[in-house]
Design a protein around this motif. Structure first.
Motif, PDB file in Angstrom:
ATOM      1  N   PRO A  19       0.842  -1.208   0.000  1.00  0.00           N
ATOM      2  CA  PRO A  19       0.000   0.000   0.000  1.00  0.00           C
ATOM      3  C   PRO A  19       0.871   1.249   0.000  1.00  0.00           C
ATOM      4  O   PRO A  19       1.961   1.270   0.578  1.00  0.00           O
ATOM      5  CB  PRO A  19      -0.802  -0.126   1.301  1.00  0.00           C
ATOM      6  N   ALA A  20       0.397   2.281  -0.650  1.00  0.00           N
ATOM      7  CA  ALA A  20       1.154   3.532  -0.727  1.00  0.00           C
ATOM      8  C   ALA A  20       1.309   4.131   0.665  1.00  0.00           C
ATOM      9  O   ALA A  20       0.341   4.213   1.424  1.00  0.00           O
ATOM     10  CB  ALA A  20       0.447   4.517  -1.654  1.00  0.00           C
ATOM     11  N   ARG A  21       2.529   4.531   1.022  1.00  0.00           N
ATOM     12  CA  ARG A  21       2.775   5.152   2.321  1.00  0.00           C
ATOM     13  C   ARG A  21       2.674   6.672   2.234  1.00  0.00           C
ATOM     14  O   ARG A  21       2.768   7.359   3.245  1.00  0.00           O
ATOM     15  CB  ARG A  21       4.179   4.760   2.819  1.00  0.00           C
ATOM     16  N   ALA A  22       2.526   7.194   1.013  1.00  0.00           N
ATOM     17  CA  ALA A  22       2.420   8.642   0.829  1.00  0.00           C
ATOM     18  C   ALA A  22       1.366   8.904  -0.239  1.00  0.00           C
ATOM     19  O   ALA A  22       1.188   8.092  -1.145  1.00  0.00           O
ATOM     20  CB  ALA A  22       3.768   9.234   0.406  1.00  0.00           C
ATOM     21  N   PRO A  23       0.636  10.015  -0.181  1.00  0.00           N
ATOM     22  CA  PRO A  23      -0.377  10.322  -1.197  1.00  0.00           C
ATOM     23  C   PRO A  23       0.258  10.541  -2.564  1.00  0.00           C
ATOM     24  O   PRO A  23       1.452  10.860  -2.666  1.00  0.00           O
ATOM     25  CB  PRO A  23      -1.034  11.606  -0.675  1.00  0.00           C
ATOM     26  N   ARG A  24      -0.551  10.386  -3.624  1.00  0.00           N
ATOM     27  CA  ARG A  24      -0.050  10.496  -4.990  1.00  0.00           C
ATOM     28  C   ARG A  24       0.538  11.877  -5.279  1.00  0.00           C
ATOM     29  O   ARG A  24       1.413  12.020  -6.130  1.00  0.00           O
ATOM     30  CB  ARG A  24      -1.168  10.197  -5.996  1.00  0.00           C
ATOM     31  N   TRP A  25       0.015  12.888  -4.598  1.00  0.00           N
ATOM     32  CA  TRP A  25       0.469  14.246  -4.883  1.00  0.00           C
ATOM     33  C   TRP A  25       1.829  14.555  -4.252  1.00  0.00           C
ATOM     34  O   TRP A  25       2.412  15.620  -4.529  1.00  0.00           O
ATOM     35  CB  TRP A  25      -0.555  15.267  -4.388  1.00  0.00           C
ATOM     36  N   ALA A  26       2.338  13.668  -3.408  1.00  0.00           N
ATOM     37  CA  ALA A  26       3.543  13.991  -2.646  1.00  0.00           C
ATOM     38  C   ALA A  26       4.755  14.222  -3.556  1.00  0.00           C
ATOM     39  O   ALA A  26       5.455  15.235  -3.428  1.00  0.00           O
ATOM     40  CB  ALA A  26       3.837  12.883  -1.635  1.00  0.00           C
ATOM     41  N   ILE A  27       5.014  13.274  -4.482  1.00  0.00           N
ATOM     42  CA  ILE A  27       6.197  13.405  -5.346  1.00  0.00           C
ATOM     43  C   ILE A  27       6.084  14.629  -6.252  1.00  0.00           C
ATOM     44  O   ILE A  27       7.037  15.428  -6.348  1.00  0.00           O
ATOM     45  CB  ILE A  27       6.407  12.123  -6.171  1.00  0.00           C
ATOM     46  N   PRO A  28       4.931  14.842  -6.960  1.00  0.00           N
ATOM     47  CA  PRO A  28       4.813  16.079  -7.751  1.00  0.00           C
ATOM     48  C   PRO A  28       4.998  17.340  -6.909  1.00  0.00           C
ATOM     49  O   PRO A  28       5.578  18.326  -7.374  1.00  0.00           O
ATOM     50  CB  PRO A  28       3.391  15.991  -8.332  1.00  0.00           C
ATOM     51  N   ALA A  29       4.484  17.311  -5.662  1.00  0.00           N
ATOM     52  CA  ALA A  29       4.630  18.481  -4.799  1.00  0.00           C
ATOM     53  C   ALA A  29       6.094  18.731  -4.454  1.00  0.00           C
ATOM     54  O   ALA A  29       6.554  19.888  -4.428  1.00  0.00           O
ATOM     55  CB  ALA A  29       3.806  18.284  -3.520  1.00  0.00           C
ATOM     56  N   ILE A 176       9.105   4.751   3.334  1.00  0.00           N
ATOM     57  CA  ILE A 176       8.416   5.620   2.366  1.00  0.00           C
ATOM     58  C   ILE A 176       9.354   5.898   1.194  1.00  0.00           C
ATOM     59  O   ILE A 176      10.569   5.964   1.356  1.00  0.00           O
ATOM     60  CB  ILE A 176       7.977   6.932   3.040  1.00  0.00           C
ATOM     61  N   ASN A 177       8.763   6.083  -0.012  1.00  0.00           N
ATOM     62  CA  ASN A 177       9.527   6.398  -1.223  1.00  0.00           C
ATOM     63  C   ASN A 177      10.432   5.231  -1.652  1.00  0.00           C
ATOM     64  O   ASN A 177      11.522   5.421  -2.165  1.00  0.00           O
ATOM     65  CB  ASN A 177      10.356   7.671  -1.022  1.00  0.00           C
TER      66      ASN A 177
END
Length: 519
Positions: A19-29, A176-177
């Motif tokens: 499961p994703a540990r960070a929201p999808r917007w995190a990397i673009p942000a 994460i990441n």
């Protein structure tokens, strides 16, 4: 050809999905924030360099009390709209906004030095050619200021990258990441991979599953080094989809090259899955590879995308330049050909046909009409099927002068034969280039019913935009068997450069004038 559906995994691939540990917007942000910081650093380094060099104020108040650039800084202020884009474009070109996968502080600083140095040279060149526009045409810029700007920008951006990477290490140690990764094969290399990535999460990988090279043995352990075995090699594409893996590492030296190539083709580039291979597996390496390091482990990355983003941009810009020049110069010829087509036979000036472009996308392809309107394509369909299969009767010439194209086609008009002979019927494809569906140089765009007869390895030629001209046209054209044409396309894709494109364009002109092997 599709892989058989997975009947039975020792461990269900869906159960290892992380499961994703960070929201999808995190990397673009993060990337957006990094870009904004780089803009700020670029502005601050340039203004600080001015202050250190001249010891003059940067801002001053005008007569009406508002704040503006000082008289001394004003000639430099007009350069700021050039300084910031140049810095950002070079950082992007050297891939300094990548936050995925492994990284090295030394490599980051090395690439940052190159990006900053080249950026400073471009800023100097722009400054002394632009010279501040009309208002500051006679102004003499300080060379020492540009040197100070380079040093300050390099120092500032290096600190920013160090902070970014330190932050990445902290979040990766919290799970994460990390890239979900599959490893193919059991053995010492696989064990070393797992141990290294487990001990050093800052490398950016999480091994979620093992893939068996060969048949699954029900009596074998269901895990290796604590990692569940989820599939056989032939079921790897399905396992990737089910597990959500983003990377595959081939650690078994006994993996057949043909099987690996087939798996890669079935997976497709659009899924964004990267394949890495142990250096001992040299039997299936393409000519373009990249050798890097994940911790203490040497890895060879297989180039799934033939061109980087920067290379695609460079190719697109060169296409637009060539097309705009060609359209401007050849406009009178277009009008003459259109008039002659109307006088020669009934029907439209342009011929439209569906063709298959990059990644199998179908687009509408334009040519000057060279056939009588409403003709049947049954004979061409049958011929293409024989040609692709390499059947001997597809040679419509002889052993000394082979011809792999329909000759004496009764569907072709009188003017059409001349247009084909000089390749002038291809000119409307310049519109396809403008629309981004084709390139000036590239593989020949196939018709959908041709692609239906392709073998799996033939489809590799769809990895790049098709072209108006290419190696096929200047290296034998219709005298080449289909497999040889595909090999030439693959060579071009693997060895692309702007210089190669230029050579092909220059070789195309005499081929057109001679009408070599055009029917």
């Amino acid at each position: 050809m599709r892989a058989e559906p997975v009947k039975e995994f020792l461990t269900d691939a869906r159960s290892v999905r992380v499961p994703a540990r960070a929201p999808r917007w995190a990397i673009p942000a993060v990337k957006t924030g990094l870009t904004l910081v780089d803009v700020l650093v670029s502005l601050l380094s340039f203004t600080a360099a001015f202050y250190l060099r001249h010891q003059e104020a940067i801002l001053s108040r005008t007569a009406d009390g508002s704040l503006g650039w000082s008289r001394e800084f004003a000639p430099y202020a007009v350069l700021l709209p050039l300084v910031v884009p140049i810095r950002l474009l070079l950082l992007r070109y050297y891939d300094l906004y990548r936050v995925r996968g492994e990284f090295s502080f030394v490599e980051d600083i090395s690439r940052l030095f190159r990006a900053t140095a080249i950026g400073s040279l471009l800023i100097v060149a722009a400054a002394f050619m632009y010279r501040g526009g009309i208002a500051y045409r006679t102004f003499s810029y300080s060379r020492a200021l540009f040197l100070l700007d380079f040093l300050l920008a390099l120092a500032g951006m290096s600190v920013v990258r160090m902070i970014l990477r330190a932050g990445q290490i902290l979040v990766r140690r919290r799970g994460i990441n990390l890239i979900p990764t599959l490893i193919v094969g059991r053995g010492p290399e696989a064990a070393l991979c797992i141990q290294e990535m487990r001990a050093r999460p800052e490398l950016g990988y999480r091994v979620i599953g093992m893939v068996e090279n060969g048949k699954l043995d029900p009596s074998a352990p269901a895990s290796f080094e604590g990692v569940p075995v989820i599939a056989e090699l032939r079921n790897l594409p399905e396992a990737i989809r089910e597990s959500g893996a983003n990377e595959v590492i081939i650690s078994d030296p006994d993996v057949p090259g043909e099987a690996l190539f087939e798996v890669m083709m079935q997976t497709g580039r659009r899924r964004g899955v990267e394949f890495r291979i142990a250096p001992t597996l040299l039997n299936c390496l393409p000519s373009k590879t990249e050798i890097d390091q994940v911790g203490s482990l040497p890895m060879v990355t297989l180039f799934r995308s033939p061109l980087s983003r920067a290379a695609r941009l460079a190719k697109r810009i060169s296409d637009l330049v060539v097309v705009l020049l060609a359209l401007t110069i050849l406009a009178p010829l277009w009008l003459l050909i259109a008039l002659l087509i109307k006088l020669d036979s009934r029907g439209p000036v342009f011929y439209k046909q569906e063709r298959v472009g990059m990644d199998g996308r179908v687009f509408l392809f334009y040519k000057f009409r060279t056939m009588h309107a409403g003709t049947d394509d049954t004979s061409h369909r049958e011929y293409q099927r024989m040609y692709i299969k390499g059947k001997p009767d597809s040679n419509l010439g002889d052993e000394q002068r082979p011809a792999y194209k329909l000759r004496g086609d009764v569907r072709v008009t009188r003017l059409g034969r001349i247009l084909r002979k000089l390749s002038l019927d291809e000119l409307p494809q310049l519109f396809n280039v403008l629309r981004g569906e084709m390139s000036v140089v590239g593989p020949r765009p196939p018709i959908p019913y041709e692609v239906e007869s392709y073998e799996l390895w033939h489809r590799k030629r769809l990895d790049m935009k098709p072209g108006i001209t290419g190696l096929w046209q200047v290296s034998g054209r219709n005298r080449l068997p289909f497999d040889e044409m595909v090999r030439m396309d693959l060579y071009y894709i693997e060895n692309w450069s702007l210089l190669l494109d230029l050579k092909i364009i220059l070789q195309t002109l005499p081929v057109m004038l001679r009408g070599d092997d055009a029917y």
